[in-house]
Design a protein around this motif. Structure first.
Motif, PDB file in Angstrom:
ATOM      1  N   THR A   1      -2.743   4.260   3.436  1.00  0.00           N
ATOM      2  CA  THR A   1      -3.659   4.525   2.324  1.00  0.00           C
ATOM      3  C   THR A   1      -3.734   3.310   1.413  1.00  0.00           C
ATOM      4  O   THR A   1      -4.824   2.908   0.981  1.00  0.00           O
ATOM      5  N   GLN A   2      -2.589   2.704   1.137  1.00  0.00           N
ATOM      6  CA  GLN A   2      -2.551   1.523   0.274  1.00  0.00           C
ATOM      7  C   GLN A   2      -3.321   0.361   0.892  1.00  0.00           C
ATOM      8  O   GLN A   2      -4.047  -0.342   0.193  1.00  0.00           O
ATOM      9  N   LEU A   3      -3.173   0.169   2.210  1.00  0.00           N
ATOM     10  CA  LEU A   3      -3.887  -0.917   2.874  1.00  0.00           C
ATOM     11  C   LEU A   3      -5.392  -0.690   2.796  1.00  0.00           C
ATOM     12  O   LEU A   3      -6.141  -1.615   2.483  1.00  0.00           O
ATOM     13  N   LEU A   4      -5.845   0.519   3.059  1.00  0.00           N
ATOM     14  CA  LEU A   4      -7.281   0.794   2.978  1.00  0.00           C
ATOM     15  C   LEU A   4      -7.796   0.544   1.559  1.00  0.00           C
ATOM     16  O   LEU A   4      -8.852  -0.081   1.376  1.00  0.00           O
ATOM     17  N   ASP A   5      -7.047   0.977   0.558  1.00  0.00           N
ATOM     18  CA  ASP A   5      -7.454   0.739  -0.828  1.00  0.00           C
ATOM     19  C   ASP A   5      -7.543  -0.754  -1.133  1.00  0.00           C
ATOM     20  O   ASP A   5      -8.482  -1.206  -1.796  1.00  0.00           O
ATOM     21  N   GLU A   6      -6.595  -1.528  -0.643  1.00  0.00           N
ATOM     22  CA  GLU A   6      -6.610  -2.979  -0.858  1.00  0.00           C
ATOM     23  C   GLU A   6      -7.807  -3.627  -0.164  1.00  0.00           C
ATOM     24  O   GLU A   6      -8.419  -4.549  -0.703  1.00  0.00           O
ATOM     25  N   LEU A   7      -8.135  -3.153   1.023  1.00  0.00           N
ATOM     26  CA  LEU A   7      -9.267  -3.713   1.763  1.00  0.00           C
ATOM     27  C   LEU A   7     -10.604  -3.395   1.091  1.00  0.00           C
ATOM     28  O   LEU A   7     -11.580  -4.127   1.273  1.00  0.00           O
ATOM     29  N   MET A   8     -10.637  -2.352   0.300  1.00  0.00           N
ATOM     30  CA  MET A   8     -11.864  -1.949  -0.394  1.00  0.00           C
ATOM     31  C   MET A   8     -12.092  -2.728  -1.693  1.00  0.00           C
ATOM     32  O   MET A   8     -13.212  -2.836  -2.167  1.00  0.00           O
ATOM     33  N   LYS A   9     -11.038  -3.287  -2.262  1.00  0.00           N
ATOM     34  CA  LYS A   9     -11.133  -3.940  -3.577  1.00  0.00           C
ATOM     35  C   LYS A   9     -12.182  -5.049  -3.662  1.00  0.00           C
ATOM     36  O   LYS A   9     -12.856  -5.159  -4.681  1.00  0.00           O
ATOM     37  N   PRO A  10     -12.376  -5.880  -2.632  1.00  0.00           N
ATOM     38  CA  PRO A  10     -13.379  -6.951  -2.759  1.00  0.00           C
ATOM     39  C   PRO A  10     -14.827  -6.439  -2.776  1.00  0.00           C
ATOM     40  O   PRO A  10     -15.726  -7.169  -3.168  1.00  0.00           O
ATOM     41  N   LEU A  11     -15.046  -5.202  -2.365  1.00  0.00           N
ATOM     42  CA  LEU A  11     -16.401  -4.667  -2.321  1.00  0.00           C
ATOM     43  C   LEU A  11     -16.889  -4.332  -3.719  1.00  0.00           C
ATOM     44  O   LEU A  11     -16.107  -3.930  -4.580  1.00  0.00           O
ATOM     45  N   PRO A  12     -18.201  -4.476  -3.949  1.00  0.00           N
ATOM     46  CA  PRO A  12     -18.745  -4.084  -5.253  1.00  0.00           C
ATOM     47  C   PRO A  12     -18.451  -2.606  -5.538  1.00  0.00           C
ATOM     48  O   PRO A  12     -18.492  -1.775  -4.630  1.00  0.00           O
ATOM     49  N   VAL A  13     -18.179  -2.289  -6.776  1.00  0.00           N
ATOM     50  CA  VAL A  13     -17.776  -0.941  -7.178  1.00  0.00           C
ATOM     51  C   VAL A  13     -18.799   0.108  -6.754  1.00  0.00           C
ATOM     52  O   VAL A  13     -18.437   1.199  -6.315  1.00  0.00           O
ATOM     53  N   PHE A  14     -20.080  -0.226  -6.825  1.00  0.00           N
ATOM     54  CA  PHE A  14     -21.110   0.770  -6.534  1.00  0.00           C
ATOM     55  C   PHE A  14     -21.245   1.110  -5.051  1.00  0.00           C
ATOM     56  O   PHE A  14     -21.801   2.146  -4.715  1.00  0.00           O
ATOM     57  N   VAL A  15     -20.756   0.266  -4.156  1.00  0.00           N
ATOM     58  CA  VAL A  15     -20.813   0.584  -2.722  1.00  0.00           C
ATOM     59  C   VAL A  15     -19.458   1.017  -2.165  1.00  0.00           C
ATOM     60  O   VAL A  15     -19.377   1.519  -1.048  1.00  0.00           O
ATOM     61  N   ARG A  16     -18.426   0.821  -2.946  1.00  0.00           N
ATOM     62  CA  ARG A  16     -17.060   1.089  -2.480  1.00  0.00           C
ATOM     63  C   ARG A  16     -16.847   2.521  -1.992  1.00  0.00           C
ATOM     64  O   ARG A  16     -16.294   2.709  -0.901  1.00  0.00           O
ATOM     65  N   PRO A  17     -17.273   3.560  -2.723  1.00  0.00           N
ATOM     66  CA  PRO A  17     -17.018   4.934  -2.240  1.00  0.00           C
ATOM     67  C   PRO A  17     -17.667   5.231  -0.889  1.00  0.00           C
ATOM     68  O   PRO A  17     -17.053   5.824  -0.015  1.00  0.00           O
TER      69      PRO A  17
END
Length: 84
Positions: free
Chosen positions: A8-24
């Motif tokens: 779960t932590q790795l997936l969350d870290e991989l999502m961080k560089p994405l813009p907030v509005f497309v992240r979910p």
């Protein structure tokens, strides 16, 4: 499907560089692919290997995927076949 904490932590870290509005939306799509990879492997819970494989498969831009994975100290050697 149950996820290991480090997965779960790795997936969350991989999502961080994405813009907030497309992240979910991106996270949902990648999470579905990761769980599919885990199910196809016959796993009962998602581990970091499943996250990396699912992330690479789901990534539309392999170069960005490599950059994000390397930033999280993921050894890409076992995944060379997916990066071709």
């Amino acid at each position: 499907m149950k996820w290991q904490d480090d997965s779960t932590q790795l997936l969350d870290e991989l999502m961080k560089p994405l813009p907030v509005f497309v992240r979910p939306m991106a996270k949902k799509s990648i999470k579905n692919k990761v769980e599919q990879v885990a199910q196809e492997a016959g796993a009962e819970e998602v581990n970091t290997d499943h996250v990396v494989r699912g992330y690479i498969i789901a990534a539309p831009d392999k170069d960005r995927a490599v950059t994000a994975l390397e930033a999280n100290q993921v050894d890409l050697a076992p995944y060379a076949d997916l990066l071709k």
